[in-house]
Enzyme design. Structure first.
Site, PDB file in Angstrom:
ATOM      1  CE  LYS A 126     130.610 -35.065  -9.928  1.00  0.00           C
ATOM      2  NZ  LYS A 126     130.429 -33.802  -9.183  1.00  0.00           N
ATOM      3  CE  LYS A 143     129.702 -30.298 -17.870  1.00  0.00           C
ATOM      4  NZ  LYS A 143     128.402 -29.614 -17.872  1.00  0.00           N
ATOM      5  CB  THR A 169     127.808 -41.937 -13.984  1.00  0.00           C
ATOM      6  OG1 THR A 169     128.413 -41.014 -13.075  1.00  0.00           O
ATOM      7  CG2 THR A 169     127.383 -41.209 -15.239  1.00  0.00           C
ATOM      8  CG  ASP A 174     141.502 -25.030  -8.566  1.00  0.00           C
ATOM      9  OD1 ASP A 174     141.046 -25.812  -7.705  1.00  0.00           O
ATOM     10  OD2 ASP A 174     141.872 -25.405  -9.688  1.00  0.00           O
ATOM     11  CG  ASN A 220     125.968 -33.533 -21.795  1.00  0.00           C
ATOM     12  OD1 ASN A 220     126.392 -34.588 -21.350  1.00  0.00           O
ATOM     13  ND2 ASN A 220     126.112 -32.384 -21.159  1.00  0.00           N
ATOM     14  CG  LEU A 221     121.130 -36.091 -27.787  1.00  0.00           C
ATOM     15  CD1 LEU A 221     121.785 -36.700 -29.014  1.00  0.00           C
ATOM     16  CD2 LEU A 221     119.900 -36.899 -27.360  1.00  0.00           C
ATOM     17  CG  PHE A 251     127.191 -26.582  -9.001  1.00  0.00           C
ATOM     18  CD1 PHE A 251     126.196 -27.480  -9.338  1.00  0.00           C
ATOM     19  CD2 PHE A 251     126.821 -25.406  -8.356  1.00  0.00           C
ATOM     20  CE1 PHE A 251     124.872 -27.223  -9.049  1.00  0.00           C
ATOM     21  CE2 PHE A 251     125.494 -25.136  -8.063  1.00  0.00           C
ATOM     22  CZ  PHE A 251     124.521 -26.043  -8.404  1.00  0.00           C
ATOM     23  CG  ASP A 262     126.456 -45.194 -24.918  1.00  0.00           C
ATOM     24  OD1 ASP A 262     127.000 -44.576 -23.990  1.00  0.00           O
ATOM     25  OD2 ASP A 262     126.346 -44.739 -26.070  1.00  0.00           O
ATOM     26  CE1 TYR A 278     131.613 -36.288 -13.387  1.00  0.00           C
ATOM     27  CE2 TYR A 278     130.123 -37.913 -14.325  1.00  0.00           C
ATOM     28  CZ  TYR A 278     130.326 -36.719 -13.658  1.00  0.00           C
ATOM     29  OH  TYR A 278     129.257 -35.974 -13.250  1.00  0.00           O
TER      30      TYR A 278
END
Length: 336
Positions: free
Chosen positions: A154, A86, A128, A60, A200-201, A82, A296, A150
């Protein structure tokens, strides 16, 4: 002399592709990952792609003792960070977890870097942090805000980096705001491989293509866009990985911080992505229209001009290449 980079979360989707891009650019790299959202065999796959051993630490990023050991055992020149949670929806349900891992993880890493005398970090941020923008394409100087925990984490991390750099001129940070990474490595050995429900899409479309889902649910077809569905800036993950290498090189060469968008500057709709994936699969994939999702926005597209001006980054791959590479990866994964 070859420079060595520590990649936290380096076995994940973007991290693994960046590892390959770094190796191709002549860097050495060390991975740290707890494998909470990465497959155990990713390092093996990276060894096949790069034809070289991969150094991996399992643990971790909040583990200060482990971080100290990594820095003592390796001559680290810079870090690409990274490691983070998320998923927007999950962050609404578990804000404390997101604050703990994303924010505490960064501060633990910064402490360890300072103790090791390493002052160059590339930070994985997100579009975002622009909240609900009213300008498209989105420039980096747009006021920042957030609409979910989230994005809050960030944005908080970005502000921490700003405060640290302001207080101590030894530090320099590259903050990279991603838009929508998709696709897979050309080898089809690594790609987007979520451990649970996709966020995600494109992974959703892939599950339709594989028969795991009956149809793609399209959230809203009445936006003020050409076909009524939301427009997003999709960027091939190999382009995104190359952007990290260029950003890191700029950071190490100049010693100056920068903040840039990494995107294509072009918006593609949900229906355009579905059509591109259908072309990759070779058959029309089914979909159903459902009501809009709360939060959205109609359009989310980057202005990538600053990254091009600063270090020559320009995305090269289009949505057909993105979808074809994704399908090649998931097909190979499905077939073992």
């Amino acid at each position: 002399m070859t420079k060595t980079v520590l990649l936290t979360g380096g076995a994940g989707y973007i991290g693994s592709h960046t590892f390959v891009a770094l190796r191709e650019a002549g860097y050495d790299a060390v991975l740290l990952d707890n494998f909470s959202n990465a497959r155990d065999d990713v390092p093996d796959r990276l060894e096949i792609i790069t034809e070289a051993p991969v150094t991996v630490y399992r643990g971790d990023v909040r583990d200060r003792a482990l971080l100290a050991r990594i820095f003592s055992e390796n001559n680290i020149d810079a870090v690409v960070h990274f490691a983070a949670l998320k998923a927007v929806g999950e962050s609404v349900e578990k804000p404390l977890d997101y604050i703990d891992i994303n924010v505490t993880g960064l501060t633990a890493l910064l402490h360890a870097m300072r103790e090791a005398g390493v002052f160059r970090l590339v930070f994985s941020s997100t579009a975002t942090v622009y909240g609900t923008p009213e300008i498209w394409p989105i420039p980096e100087d747009l006021p920042r805000s957030y609409t979910n925990p989230y994005a809050f984490t960030k944005l908080t991390c970005e502000q921490i980096l700003e405060q640290v750099a302001h207080a101590d001129p030894n530090w320099a940070f590259a903050t990279l705001r991603y838009f929508n990474p998709v696709g897979a490595h050309q080898s089809a050995l690594i790609g987007e491989d979520p451990q649970d429900i996709p966020n995600n899409l494109v992974p959703y479309i892939a599950e339709v293509a594989m028969g795991k889902r009956e149809a793609l649910r399209v959230f809203g077809n009445d936006y003020e866009t050409p076909d009524g569905t939301g427009l997003r800036d999709y960027i091939h993950v190999e382009d995104l990985a190359r952007g990290h290498v260029l950003s890191l090189t700029q950071l190490l060469t100049s010693g100056e911080s920068h903040v840039v968008n990494l995107g294509t500057g072009t918006g593609s709709s949900v229906m355009e992505m579905l059509a591109a994936y259908s072309r990759a699969v070779g058959r029309e994939l089914p979909y159903v229209n459902v009501p809009r999702r709360a939060g959205d926005v109609p359009v989310l597209v980057a202005d990538p001009a600053k990254a091009e001006a600063l270090f020559g980054f320009r995305a090269e791959k289009g949505i057909d290449e993105m979808c074809a590479s994704s399908w090649a990866f998931v097909s190979r994964r499905r077939n073992g």
